[in-house]
Design an enzyme around this catalytic site. Structure first.
Site, PDB file in Angstrom:
ATOM      1  N   GLY A 137      78.504 -17.794  75.244  1.00 13.85           N
ATOM      2  CA  GLY A 137      79.925 -18.160  75.238  1.00 13.85           C
ATOM      3  C   GLY A 137      80.167 -19.384  74.364  1.00 13.85           C
ATOM      4  O   GLY A 137      80.273 -19.295  73.140  1.00 13.85           O
ATOM      5  N   GLY A 138      80.211 -20.552  74.996  1.00 15.28           N
ATOM      6  CA  GLY A 138      80.559 -21.790  74.292  1.00 15.28           C
ATOM      7  C   GLY A 138      79.797 -22.004  72.993  1.00 15.28           C
ATOM      8  O   GLY A 138      80.395 -22.397  71.973  1.00 15.28           O
ATOM      9  N   SER A 188      75.302 -20.605  79.822  1.00 16.89           N
ATOM     10  CA  SER A 188      74.955 -21.908  79.241  1.00 16.89           C
ATOM     11  C   SER A 188      73.690 -21.868  78.383  1.00 16.89           C
ATOM     12  O   SER A 188      72.935 -22.848  78.327  1.00 16.89           O
ATOM     13  CB  SER A 188      74.836 -22.981  80.331  1.00 16.89           C
ATOM     14  OG  SER A 188      76.072 -23.134  80.994  1.00 16.89           O
ATOM     15  N   GLU A 233      74.230 -12.318  83.856  1.00 16.88           N
ATOM     16  CA  GLU A 233      74.913 -13.600  83.734  1.00 16.88           C
ATOM     17  C   GLU A 233      75.170 -14.180  85.125  1.00 16.88           C
ATOM     18  O   GLU A 233      76.184 -13.844  85.761  1.00 16.88           O
ATOM     19  CB  GLU A 233      76.250 -13.412  83.022  1.00 16.88           C
ATOM     20  CG  GLU A 233      76.127 -12.877  81.618  1.00 16.88           C
ATOM     21  CD  GLU A 233      77.307 -13.313  80.766  1.00 16.88           C
ATOM     22  OE1 GLU A 233      77.068 -13.962  79.756  1.00 16.88           O
ATOM     23  OE2 GLU A 233      78.454 -13.020  81.139  1.00 16.88           O
ATOM     24  N   HIS A 270      82.594  -8.542  82.527  1.00 20.19           N
ATOM     25  CA  HIS A 270      82.336  -9.990  82.522  1.00 20.19           C
ATOM     26  C   HIS A 270      82.848 -10.591  83.827  1.00 20.19           C
ATOM     27  O   HIS A 270      83.885 -10.176  84.347  1.00 20.19           O
ATOM     28  CB  HIS A 270      83.031 -10.640  81.314  1.00 20.19           C
ATOM     29  CG  HIS A 270      82.558 -12.042  81.076  1.00 20.19           C
ATOM     30  ND1 HIS A 270      82.999 -13.105  81.837  1.00 20.19           N
ATOM     31  CD2 HIS A 270      81.664 -12.555  80.197  1.00 20.19           C
ATOM     32  CE1 HIS A 270      82.391 -14.207  81.420  1.00 20.19           C
ATOM     33  NE2 HIS A 270      81.576 -13.893  80.428  1.00 20.19           N
ATOM     34  N   GLU A 276      84.378 -13.212  84.490  1.00 23.48           N
ATOM     35  CA  GLU A 276      85.750 -13.745  84.436  1.00 23.48           C
ATOM     36  C   GLU A 276      86.761 -12.625  84.643  1.00 23.48           C
ATOM     37  O   GLU A 276      87.799 -12.818  85.268  1.00 23.48           O
ATOM     38  CB  GLU A 276      85.966 -14.474  83.092  1.00 23.48           C
ATOM     39  CG  GLU A 276      85.202 -15.796  83.068  1.00 23.48           C
ATOM     40  CD  GLU A 276      84.808 -16.290  81.687  1.00 23.48           C
ATOM     41  OE1 GLU A 276      85.352 -15.794  80.678  1.00 23.48           O
ATOM     42  OE2 GLU A 276      83.937 -17.185  81.624  1.00 23.48           O
ATOM     43  N   GLY A 281      79.377 -21.353  81.560  1.00 24.21           N
ATOM     44  CA  GLY A 281      80.285 -22.432  81.191  1.00 24.21           C
ATOM     45  C   GLY A 281      80.095 -23.703  82.006  1.00 24.21           C
ATOM     46  O   GLY A 281      80.926 -24.609  81.963  1.00 24.21           O
ATOM     47  N   ASN A 337      80.339 -14.421  72.707  1.00 23.48           N
ATOM     48  CA  ASN A 337      81.572 -14.068  73.412  1.00 23.48           C
ATOM     49  C   ASN A 337      82.555 -15.209  73.187  1.00 23.48           C
ATOM     50  O   ASN A 337      82.422 -16.269  73.798  1.00 23.48           O
ATOM     51  CB  ASN A 337      81.277 -13.892  74.920  1.00 23.48           C
ATOM     52  CG  ASN A 337      82.545 -13.653  75.720  1.00 23.48           C
ATOM     53  OD1 ASN A 337      83.604 -13.381  75.164  1.00 23.48           O
ATOM     54  ND2 ASN A 337      82.426 -13.770  77.035  1.00 23.48           N
ATOM     55  N   TRP A 338      83.505 -14.974  72.287  1.00 25.66           N
ATOM     56  CA  TRP A 338      84.446 -16.051  71.947  1.00 25.66           C
ATOM     57  C   TRP A 338      85.460 -16.299  73.065  1.00 25.66           C
ATOM     58  O   TRP A 338      86.169 -17.285  73.030  1.00 25.66           O
ATOM     59  CB  TRP A 338      85.214 -15.698  70.670  1.00 25.66           C
ATOM     60  CG  TRP A 338      84.391 -15.669  69.412  1.00 25.66           C
ATOM     61  CD1 TRP A 338      83.044 -15.911  69.294  1.00 25.66           C
ATOM     62  CD2 TRP A 338      84.863 -15.392  68.093  1.00 25.66           C
ATOM     63  NE1 TRP A 338      82.668 -15.788  67.980  1.00 25.66           N
ATOM     64  CE2 TRP A 338      83.765 -15.470  67.213  1.00 25.66           C
ATOM     65  CE3 TRP A 338      86.119 -15.077  67.551  1.00 25.66           C
ATOM     66  CZ2 TRP A 338      83.878 -15.257  65.838  1.00 25.66           C
ATOM     67  CZ3 TRP A 338      86.234 -14.858  66.182  1.00 25.66           C
ATOM     68  CH2 TRP A 338      85.122 -14.944  65.330  1.00 25.66           C
ATOM     69  N   LYS A 339      85.553 -15.391  74.012  1.00 27.85           N
ATOM     70  CA  LYS A 339      86.569 -15.475  75.076  1.00 27.85           C
ATOM     71  C   LYS A 339      87.959 -15.652  74.440  1.00 27.85           C
ATOM     72  O   LYS A 339      88.197 -15.136  73.355  1.00 27.85           O
ATOM     73  CB  LYS A 339      86.243 -16.604  76.054  1.00 27.85           C
ATOM     74  CG  LYS A 339      84.788 -16.576  76.517  1.00 27.85           C
ATOM     75  CD  LYS A 339      84.553 -17.427  77.732  1.00 27.85           C
ATOM     76  CE  LYS A 339      83.061 -17.508  77.993  1.00 27.85           C
ATOM     77  NZ  LYS A 339      82.728 -17.984  79.314  1.00 27.85           N
TER      78      LYS A 339
HETATM   79  C1  PEP Z   1      79.712 -15.964  78.693  1.00 29.44           C
HETATM   80  O1  PEP Z   1      80.898 -16.148  78.593  1.00 29.44           O
HETATM   81  O2  PEP Z   1      79.303 -14.812  78.746  1.00 29.44           O
HETATM   82  C2  PEP Z   1      78.815 -17.122  78.738  1.00 29.44           C
HETATM   83  C3  PEP Z   1      77.550 -16.903  78.959  1.00 29.44           C
HETATM   84  O3  PEP Z   1      79.366 -18.366  78.550  1.00 29.44           O
HETATM   85  P1  PEP Z   1      78.587 -19.747  78.304  1.00 29.44           P
HETATM   86  O4  PEP Z   1      77.495 -19.470  77.315  1.00 29.44           O
HETATM   87  O5  PEP Z   1      79.623 -20.681  77.773  1.00 29.44           O
HETATM   88  O6  PEP Z   1      78.026 -20.174  79.621  1.00 29.44           O
END
Ligand code: PEP
Length: 251
Positions: free
Chosen positions: A235-236, A214, A168, A96, A98, A174, A9-11
């Protein structure tokens, strides 16, 4: 049997050129490799068509990170599920945390988005998860169950069978604070039991349930070794091939 999936997930990261470059690099890294999971990248809307054209879509599925809750018409700034599908993208991340928190997406709007995604042949990657306070007060199972019930449980068994779930925990996204393998397995097993009760064992056993929060090269193997953890939403660590490939290869 259910699929293992590692989805990035590049956001809201990477401009178009950077996104194409990252997609091409990943494509190159996967070229002569056999991996034991499906690979998906979730890009911003404007990247979708270019990224689809830059990768071997037999090896990399392309995903949007959202779609509209309306079919078409006077909804300035929105992007419909049909538009997403017309780029060649095959997935859409929905619900998501966010988007639930910052854009006030409700279970009802998400229900509409899921239906439109399915009607347009997209696979929803549907996110669920509790905030820290809910976990600390022991409400996490109820919260996750009600998120699933409220947006997905009016689907027919055939339609539900097309959904990918992503657990999640919001406190892990994050933050660098990953759920332990035990916490992930406990919740994933609970989710699968919830699906058995509603849709029966066959559909529950065939539903991929990803973990997100994470996840990285260091913890992916342990997370994915759980019987009910079928991959990750990343994500990251999906923003660089050096970080993303080891997660793919953790299977
Ligand atoms: C996400 O955005 O779905 C996510 C899991 O982010 P991260 O891996 O950065 O915690």
């Amino acid at each position: 049997m259910r699929k293992n999936i590692v989805a990035g997930n590049w956001k809201m990261n990477k401009n178009l050129q950077e996104g194409i470059e990252l997609a091409k690099e990943l494509n190159e890294a996967l070229k002569n490799k056999t991996v034991n999971c499906d690979v998906v990248i979730g890009t911003p809307f404007i990247h979708l068509a270019s990224v689809v054209n830059s990768v071997d879509t037999n090896k990399i599925g392309v995903s949007a990170q959202n779609c509209a809750d309306k079919e078409s018409g006077a909804y300035t700034g929105e992007v419909s599920a049909a538009m997403v599908a017309s780029t060649g993208a095959k997935y859409v991340i929905l619900g998501h945390s966010e988007r639930r928190a910052y854009y006030r997406e409700t279970p009802e709007t998400l229900k509409e988005k899921v239906k439109l995604a399915l009607a347009n042949g997209l696979t929803p990657i549907f996110c669920i998860g509790e905030v820290l306070e809910e976990r600390e007060s022991g409400k996490h199972f109820d919260v996750v169950k009600s998120q699933i019930e409220a947006s997905l449980f009016d689907l027919s068994p055939a339609d539900f069978g097309k959904i990918v779930l992503a657990y999640e925990p919001v406190w892990a996204i994050g933050t660098g604070k990953t759920a332990t393998a035990g916490q992930a397995q406990e919740m994933h097993a609970f989710i699968r039991k919830t699906l058995v009760e509603k849709y029966g064992k066959e559909i529950a056993d065939n539903t991929s349930i990803l973990y997100g929060g994470s996840a990285n090269a260091g913890n992916a193997k342990e997370l994915f070794s759980n019987p009910d953890v079928d991959g990750g939403l990343i994500g990251g660590a999906s923003l660089g091939v050096d970080k993303f490939m080891p997660i793919i290869e953790a299977f």
